[in-house]
Scaffold this motif. Structure first.
Motif, PDB file in Angstrom:
ATOM      1  N   ASN A   2      12.556   7.718   1.280  1.00 47.45           N
ATOM      2  CA  ASN A   2      12.224   6.892   0.123  1.00 47.45           C
ATOM      3  C   ASN A   2      11.110   5.905   0.467  1.00 47.45           C
ATOM      4  OD1 ASN A   2      14.184   8.148  -1.344  1.00 47.45           O
ATOM      5  ND2 ASN A   2      15.713   6.519  -1.106  1.00 47.45           N
ATOM      6  N   ARG A   3      10.233   5.670  -0.486  1.00 45.52           N
ATOM      7  CA  ARG A   3       9.127   4.727  -0.264  1.00 45.52           C
ATOM      8  C   ARG A   3       9.027   3.755  -1.424  1.00 45.52           C
ATOM      9  NH1 ARG A   3       4.850   7.275   2.458  1.00 45.52           N
ATOM     10  NH2 ARG A   3       5.626   8.144   4.401  1.00 45.52           N
ATOM     11  N   ASN A   4       8.725   2.507  -1.084  1.00 49.49           N
ATOM     12  CA  ASN A   4       8.553   1.480  -2.109  1.00 49.49           C
ATOM     13  C   ASN A   4       7.200   0.796  -1.980  1.00 49.49           C
ATOM     14  OD1 ASN A   4      11.184   1.496  -3.382  1.00 49.49           O
ATOM     15  ND2 ASN A   4      11.973   0.751  -1.422  1.00 49.49           N
ATOM     16  N   TYR A   5       6.545   0.604  -3.129  1.00 45.74           N
ATOM     17  CA  TYR A   5       5.258  -0.086  -3.141  1.00 45.74           C
ATOM     18  C   TYR A   5       5.237  -1.134  -4.244  1.00 45.74           C
ATOM     19  CZ  TYR A   5       3.786   3.732  -0.169  1.00 45.74           C
ATOM     20  OH  TYR A   5       3.687   4.621   0.859  1.00 45.74           O
ATOM     21  N   VAL A   6       4.536  -2.239  -3.980  1.00 46.35           N
ATOM     22  CA  VAL A   6       4.340  -3.260  -5.015  1.00 46.35           C
ATOM     23  C   VAL A   6       2.851  -3.528  -5.159  1.00 46.35           C
ATOM     24  CG1 VAL A   6       4.754  -5.675  -5.651  1.00 46.35           C
ATOM     25  CG2 VAL A   6       6.608  -4.314  -4.675  1.00 46.35           C
ATOM     26  N   SER A 142      -6.571   1.858   0.548  1.00 45.01           N
ATOM     27  CA  SER A 142      -5.132   1.784   0.848  1.00 45.01           C
ATOM     28  C   SER A 142      -4.487   3.113   1.179  1.00 45.01           C
ATOM     29  CB  SER A 142      -4.365   1.224  -0.354  1.00 45.01           C
ATOM     30  OG  SER A 142      -5.002   0.099  -0.852  1.00 45.01           O
ATOM     31  N   ILE A 143      -5.135   4.212   0.839  1.00 41.63           N
ATOM     32  CA  ILE A 143      -4.451   5.507   0.943  1.00 41.63           C
ATOM     33  C   ILE A 143      -3.863   5.714   2.334  1.00 41.63           C
ATOM     34  CG2 ILE A 143      -4.731   8.021   0.805  1.00 41.63           C
ATOM     35  CD1 ILE A 143      -6.825   7.430  -1.442  1.00 41.63           C
ATOM     36  N   GLU A 144      -4.662   5.473   3.361  1.00 41.44           N
ATOM     37  CA  GLU A 144      -4.139   5.630   4.730  1.00 41.44           C
ATOM     38  C   GLU A 144      -3.494   4.347   5.245  1.00 41.44           C
ATOM     39  OE1 GLU A 144      -6.712   7.506   7.541  1.00 41.44           O
ATOM     40  OE2 GLU A 144      -7.026   9.255   6.251  1.00 41.44           O
ATOM     41  N   ARG A 145      -4.063   3.202   4.896  1.00 40.14           N
ATOM     42  CA  ARG A 145      -3.532   1.932   5.415  1.00 40.14           C
ATOM     43  C   ARG A 145      -2.095   1.682   4.945  1.00 40.14           C
ATOM     44  NH1 ARG A 145      -7.890  -1.355   8.010  1.00 40.14           N
ATOM     45  NH2 ARG A 145      -9.447   0.283   8.226  1.00 40.14           N
ATOM     46  N   LEU A 146      -1.801   2.119   3.719  1.00 39.80           N
ATOM     47  CA  LEU A 146      -0.439   1.920   3.211  1.00 39.80           C
ATOM     48  C   LEU A 146       0.375   3.208   3.245  1.00 39.80           C
ATOM     49  CD1 LEU A 146      -0.976  -0.475   0.138  1.00 39.80           C
ATOM     50  CD2 LEU A 146      -0.540  -1.051   2.518  1.00 39.80           C
ATOM     51  N   PHE A 148       0.317   6.072   1.693  1.00 40.41           N
ATOM     52  CA  PHE A 148       0.822   6.617   0.428  1.00 40.41           C
ATOM     53  C   PHE A 148       1.183   8.090   0.614  1.00 40.41           C
ATOM     54  CE2 PHE A 148      -1.455   3.079  -1.806  1.00 40.41           C
ATOM     55  CZ  PHE A 148      -0.349   2.591  -2.480  1.00 40.41           C
ATOM     56  N   PRO A 149       2.278   8.532  -0.027  1.00 40.99           N
ATOM     57  CA  PRO A 149       2.730   9.913   0.198  1.00 40.99           C
ATOM     58  C   PRO A 149       1.949  10.935  -0.629  1.00 40.99           C
ATOM     59  CG  PRO A 149       4.260   8.801  -1.249  1.00 40.99           C
ATOM     60  CD  PRO A 149       3.194   7.799  -0.915  1.00 40.99           C
ATOM     61  N   PHE A 150       0.628  10.884  -0.536  1.00 40.13           N
ATOM     62  CA  PHE A 150      -0.163  11.935  -1.177  1.00 40.13           C
ATOM     63  C   PHE A 150      -1.486  12.076  -0.437  1.00 40.13           C
ATOM     64  CE2 PHE A 150      -0.342   8.111  -4.027  1.00 40.13           C
ATOM     65  CZ  PHE A 150      -1.555   7.613  -3.597  1.00 40.13           C
ATOM     66  N   SER A 151      -2.122  13.203  -0.625  1.00 45.02           N
ATOM     67  CA  SER A 151      -3.384  13.460   0.055  1.00 45.02           C
ATOM     68  C   SER A 151      -4.537  12.834  -0.720  1.00 45.02           C
ATOM     69  CB  SER A 151      -3.611  14.964   0.131  1.00 45.02           C
ATOM     70  OG  SER A 151      -3.746  15.467  -1.191  1.00 45.02           O
ATOM     71  N   TYR A 152      -5.659  12.696  -0.064  1.00 43.19           N
ATOM     72  CA  TYR A 152      -6.843  12.176  -0.742  1.00 43.19           C
ATOM     73  C   TYR A 152      -7.223  13.084  -1.904  1.00 43.19           C
ATOM     74  CZ  TYR A 152     -11.532  10.594  -1.768  1.00 43.19           C
ATOM     75  OH  TYR A 152     -12.639  10.129  -2.427  1.00 43.19           O
ATOM     76  N   GLU A 153      -7.058  14.387  -1.684  1.00 40.15           N
ATOM     77  CA  GLU A 153      -7.429  15.353  -2.736  1.00 40.15           C
ATOM     78  C   GLU A 153      -6.579  15.128  -3.993  1.00 40.15           C
ATOM     79  OE1 GLU A 153      -6.982  16.182   0.561  1.00 40.15           O
ATOM     80  OE2 GLU A 153      -9.185  16.121   0.747  1.00 40.15           O
TER      81      GLU A 153
END
Lengths: 188, 620
Positions: A2-6, A142-146, A148-153
Motif C-alpha cells: 500500500n502507498r500513500n501520498y499527499v 517527483s516520479i522517481e524521488r517519491l 510513484f508506483p507507475f512508469s514514466y511512460e
C-alpha cells in the motif's frame, strides 16, 4: 503493498489536475486507487490538499504519519502538511532553496527521518515562458524521488490524454524537463 | 498489489459515481440547487445522459425546496425521480420532506443530502440522519463512492416498494473522494408520466393525515422486519454464541476509516458492526451486538444518532460519554487516538504509539499559519466591498452565503446566517434600531444566485414593512463558489440549453423597489457615485437596490481586459493594498517599506489604481 501520498498547495496551482494525472496513471498500472480532494470554498486561495492512496485500503484520507510521499506546490504549505510524512518518507517542495526553511522544520525532517527535495519549479516555469507549468515540472521531478508506483511512460500517456490543446505539448515538455531533473540515475 | 485492470474501470469522483448510480437505477428526473459538497452530481448526470444518449431530465432549480417539489411531482407520475442538495439545503426543503413522507409516492423518489463534517464549507455540521428520523424517511449512509451507487439502487427499490421518499446521505469524504469503479451500460427508461388523481391522498386534509401517519409508521415497521432492505449494509459480525470484550459500531465514512486503522495496526480481529442503513433503526441487530460485547464504542458522523438509542445499554460509549469529541470531522489521526484509548480501556491493549514524543514536540513548534480563504485576485466583489466600506464606515453590514462571504476580510460583512438572511436581517436590524429612534445605516449584500434562491421574500417584506436599507446585489453572472453553475439571470439551463432569462432588475422592481441602479464595481469612481445616489434613494424611499454588475473573473476569464500593473516609487509601504484591500497579488518586500506585485497572481483588473492612497499604482 500500500502507498500513500499527499499533495498540498493553494487554489489555482492546478493541484486537482495533477491529482487526476496521478490516479489515472496508477490505474493504468493496474492498481486500486482512492483519492480525497478539496472542492468549494476551501479552494478560494486557501489551502488545497489532495490525498492519493494506492492499494487495498477503503477510506480516502491518509492518516498523519503514514504518507510515503509529500508533494508541496507552495513552500508555505509544508508546515501544514509535514505531519503526514512517515519515517522513511520523502517530500518534494516547490521553493527557492532549502536553506530558508525554519530550523524546527528541517530538524523534524532530519529526526523523522524523511528526505527533502527542493526544486524551484515556479522559477523554471517562468523562465521557459510557461508559468502555469510549474505543477507539471514538479510532477515530473517527483516520479522517481517519491517512488510513484507507475512508469514514466504511463504518466506521459496520461498527461497526453488529459491535457487540452493548446497546452498539451507545453505540459509534456514541462513533465520531461522535471523528470530529467528528478532522475536518480544509478542511485536506483 | 492486485491487478485491477479492466476495460470498464475508471476513477470517478463520488458525486460522479452517484450520478451514475441514479442513471443505472433508471432515474428519469433529477433536480438540484448547487451546494458543496453536492454540486458535481447534477453536472455529471447531464454529461452521462449526453454520452449515453439517455432520455432523462435534469434541472438546476431556483432553490432546494423547488428542486424537491419538482422531482416529487415527477415521482407522483410513476417515474423514478431524485433531488440532490447539501445538508443545509435540506433545511430549505424540509417542509416538503415532512409532508411527502406522509403522502408517499408512486415511482421511486430519492433525496440525496450531502453532509459536511468539519464543517468544510457549511454553516453547520448537522446530521441528515437526524433529519430522516424527524421526517420518518428511511436513510442510507454510504462509506465509499462505490457503495453509494449500490445504495442508490436499493433506495429506489425500497421507495417504490413501500411508496415513500428515501434519503441517501453521503458525507463530504464520499462526495469528494475518488475511487476506481467498474462502468456498466446505461440505458434510457421507458416510463411515461401517468398521474393518477387521488385528491384524498395527494391533497390530504388534516383529518386524513392522521391515517397517512399511521400508514407511514406501518411502512417503517415493515421495512425493519424485512431484512432484504438493509442486507449487506447493516452487518453484525460476531457469530452466534460468541462473546467479545470490545466491539465497535460505525456507519458511513467512519466505518471504513475504523476498518483501515484496525487492519493497519494488526488488530483486525476487533469486531466492527457496520450500520449503512441507520433509519429505520436496526434495533434488534444493534442490541444483539451490544449484548455480545462488554464494551462498545459508537463511531459515527456527524452527530450522535445510533448512540442516542444505545446510550442506556451498559458499556456503550461515544460522543456523549466524552470518548469522541462533539464537533469536528473524525479525521484518521484523531480516530487513531480515540480507538487506541478505547482499546486500552476495554482490552488493556492500546494501539502502537503513532508518533515519537520528541517529534510531536517539534511538530508543535512548527506551528503552521493557517491560510484563510480570500477573494480571488481581480474579483469584482473586492472592488464593490471596498467602495461600500469606504462610503459607509458606520453601517451594519449584513451578508449572505457565497464567495462574497469573504467580504469579511474587508470589514464589509458583519453577519452571515443562511441563504437569504443578507436581506432579512438587514430589515430586522433596521426595525430594532428604529424602535429606539436611533436609526443606523444598514447595507446588505447578497449574490445573484442567492438572491434568486431566497432573496425575494425578504425584499418584499422590507418594502412592505417600510424598512430603510440599501441592498447591493453582487451580480457576477454565475454561482461561483460551488463551481460555476448558471443562474436564472443567464437564461442557460443545466444541460446548456436556452432557458427563460429573468433579469435581476425586473425581479427587484417586482418586489416593490422603485430605485434600482446598476453599475460596474471596476469603475471605482462611478460605483462610488452610484452608492451615493442609492443612499439618497434610501433617505427618500426606504429600500433601494444597487446591482454591482461584473462577471466572475474565473468563469469569464476570456472576457478579462488585462492591464499590466506597475508600482512606482511613490509607494510608502502603508500596506493598505495588502491588508485592507486584501488582494493576494500584492506582497510586502521583505526588509523594505515597499510592496511588489506577484506577476503570477495579478490578473490586471486595474481596480487597485483607485485604492492606493499615494497613487503609487499605475497601469503600464
Amino acid at each position: 503493498m500500500n502507498r500513500n501520498y499527499v499533495l498540498a498547495g493553494v487554489g489555482g496551482q492546478g493541484i486537482l489536475f495533477i491529482t487526476r494525472i496521478l490516479h489515472d496513471a496508477v490505474l493504468k498500472e493496474g492498481h486500486h486507487v482512492l483519492v480525497s480532494e478539496t472542492h468549494g470554498m476551501a479552494q478560494r486561495g486557501g489551502s488545497v490538499v489532495s490525498h492519493v492512496r494506492v492499494g487495498s485500503m477503503q477510506s480516502p484520507l491518509v492518516r498523519a504519519g503514514t504518507a510515503d510521499g509529500l508533494l508541496v506546490f507552495e513552500a508555505d504549505e509544508l508546515p501544514n502538511t509535514v505531519s503526514f510524512l512517515k519515517p522513511g518518507g520523502a517530500a518534494v517542495v516547490n521553493g527557492p532553496d532549502s536553506a530558508r526553511m525554519p530550523f524546527q522544520l528541517s530538524e523534524y525532517l532530519k529526526q523523522l527521518p524523511a528526505e527533502l527535495h527542493v526544486l524551484d519549479a515556479s522559477r523554471i516555469a517562468l523562465e521557459t515562458g510557461a508559468p502555469l507549468t510549474a505543477n507539471m515540472i514538479l510532477l515530473g521531478f517527483s516520479i522517481e524521488r517519491l517512488a510513484f508506483p507507475f512508469s514514466y511512460e504511463a504518466v506521459e500517456d496520461t498527461v497526453r490524454n488529459l491535457s487540452r490543446e493548446p497546452y498539451r505539448e507545453q505540459n509534456l515538455k514541462a513533465l520531461a524537463s522535471g523528470y530529467e531533473a528528478g532522475s536518480l540515475g544509478e542511485k536506483r | 498489489m492486485p491487478n485491477v485492470e479492466s476495460p470498464g474501470r475508471r476513477v470517478m469522483l463520488g458525486n460522479e459515481a452517484m450520478a451514475r448510480g441514479l442513471l443505472e437505477a433508471g432515474c428519469q428526473v433529477l433536480c438540484s440547487y448547487p451546494g458543496t459538497p453536492s454540486s458535481e452530481i447534477l453536472p455529471a448526470f447531464v454529461q452521462l445522459k449526453r454520452e449515453h444518449d439517455i432520455d432523462a431530465y435534469a434541472e438546476w432549480s431556483v432553490n432546494e425546496k423547488v428542486a424537491f417539489d419538482n422531482a416529487y411531482a415527477a415521482a407522483l407520475t410513476g417515474k423514478r425521480a431524485a433531488c440532490c442538495m447539501k445538508q443545509v439545503g435540506l433545511n430549505v426543503a424540509c417542509d416538503s420532506l415532512m409532508s411527502a413522507a406522509y403522502l408517499g409516492c408512486v415511482g421511486g423518489f430519492v433525496v440525496i443530502s450531502c453532509d459536511d463534517p468539519g464543517p468544510h464549507s457549511s454553516q453547520t455540521e448537522q446530521d441528515t440522519r437526524l433529519m430522516s428520523l424527524f421526517a420518518k424517511a428511511p436513510a442510507f449512509d454510504p462509506s465509499t463512492p462505490e457503495e453509494a451507487i449500490r445504495m442508490i439502487a436499493r433506495a429506489f427499490e425500497l421507495s417504490e416498494a413501500k411508496r415513500l421518499p428515501v434519503i441517501v446521505r453521503p458525507a463530504i469524504r464520499v462526495c469528494h473522494a475518488k475511487q476506481d469503479i467498474v462502468q456498466t451500460r446505461l440505458a434510457s427508461q421507458p416510463r411515461k408520466a401517468d398521474f393518477q388523481k387521488d385528491p384524498r391522498r395527494w391533497a390530504a386534509t388534516p383529518k386524513f393525515r392522521y391515517v397517512l401517519h399511521e400508514e407511514l409508521n406501518r411502512k417503517l415497521a415493515q421495512i425493519v422486519s424485512e431484512p432484504k432492505w438493509a442486507d449487506g449494509f447493516n452487518v453484525q459480525p460476531i457469530p452466534d454464541g460468541e462473546h467479545r470484550r470490545a466491539g465497535i459500531i460505525a456507519g458511513g465514512v467512519p466505518f471504513v476509516a475504523v476498518r483501515d486503522i484496525l487492519d493497519d495496526a494488526g488488530v483486525g480481529s476487533v469486531p466492527v458492526m457496520k450500520v449503512g442503513m441507520p433509519n429505520p433503526y436496526p434495533r434488534a441487530l444493534l442490541s444483539d451486538f451490544c449484548e455480545r460485547c462488554d464494551k462498545v464504542l459508537v463511531v459515527e458522523e456527524t452527530g450522535a444518532f445510533l448512540e442516542l438509542i444505545l446510550e442506556s445499554k451498559p458499556g456503550v460509549c461515544g460522543r456523549n460519554t466524552g470518548h469522541i469529541p462533539q464537533e469536528g470531522e473524525l479525521v484518521p489521526e484523531l480516530l487513531y487516538g480515540i480507538l487506541s484509548r478505547f482499546l486500552d480501556e476495554a482490552l488493556g491493549q492500546p494501539l502502537p504509539r503513532a508518533m515519537d514524543p520528541s517529534l510531536e514536540k517539534l511538530l508543535e513548534e512548527v506551528k503552521p499559519a493557517p491560510r484563510r480563504p480570500t477573494l480571488c485576485p481581480g474579483c469584482p466583489h473586492r472592488a464593490a466591498f471596498f467602495a461600500i466600506r469606504r462610503r459607509f464606515p458606520k453601517a451594519v453590514f449584513t451578508s449572505d452565503i457565497g464567495c462574497y462571504t469573504l467580504g469579511l476580510n474587508l470589514g464589509a460583512v458583519d453577519t452571515v446566517l443562511d441563504m437569504g438572511a443578507g436581506v432579512t436581517m438587514a430589515s430586522g436590524f433596521y426595525q430594532a434600531y428604529h424602535q429606539d429612534g436611533n436609526d443606523r445605516p444598514i447595507v446588505a449584500t447578497i449574490g445573484d444566485s442567492t438572491f434568486y434562491h431566497s432573496g425575494t421574500a425578504g425584499l418584499m417584506n422590507a418594502v412592505y414593512n417600510r424598512a430603510r436599507m440599501l441592498l447591493v446585489i453582487l451580480d457576477n453572472k454565475i454561482t461561483a463558489m460551488t463551481g460555476m453553475q448558471p443562474t436564472p439571470g443567464l437564461g442557460i439551463r443545466a444541460d446548456g440549453g436556452v432557458g427563460g432569462r429573468i433579469p435581476l432588475e425586473r425581479v427587484v422592481r417586482g418586489c416593490g423597489v422603485d430605485t434600482v441602479l446598476t453599475h460596474d464595481p471596476y469603475d471605482v469612481p462611478g460605483f462610488s457615485a452610484a452608492l451615493a445616489q442609492a443612499e439618497e434613494a434610501v433617505e427618500r424611499e426606504g429600500v433601494a437596490v444597487l446591482i454591482s454588475e461584473h462577471p466572475c473573473i474565473i468563469a469569464y476569464r476570456d472576457q478579462l481586459e488585462s492591464k499590466r500593473m506597475n508600482i512606482t516609487d511613490a509607494c510608502d509601504g502603508c500596506l493598505l493594498c495588502v491588508k485592507r484591500f486584501e488582494c493576494p497579488a500584492f506582497e510586502p518586500i521583505p526588509g523594505e517599506k515597499k510592496v511588489r506585485i506577484r506577476e503570477t497572481l495579478c490578473v490586471g483588473c486595474g481596480v487597485c489604481v483607485h485604492i492606493c492612497p499615494t497613487g503609487a499604482i499605475e497601469a503600464a
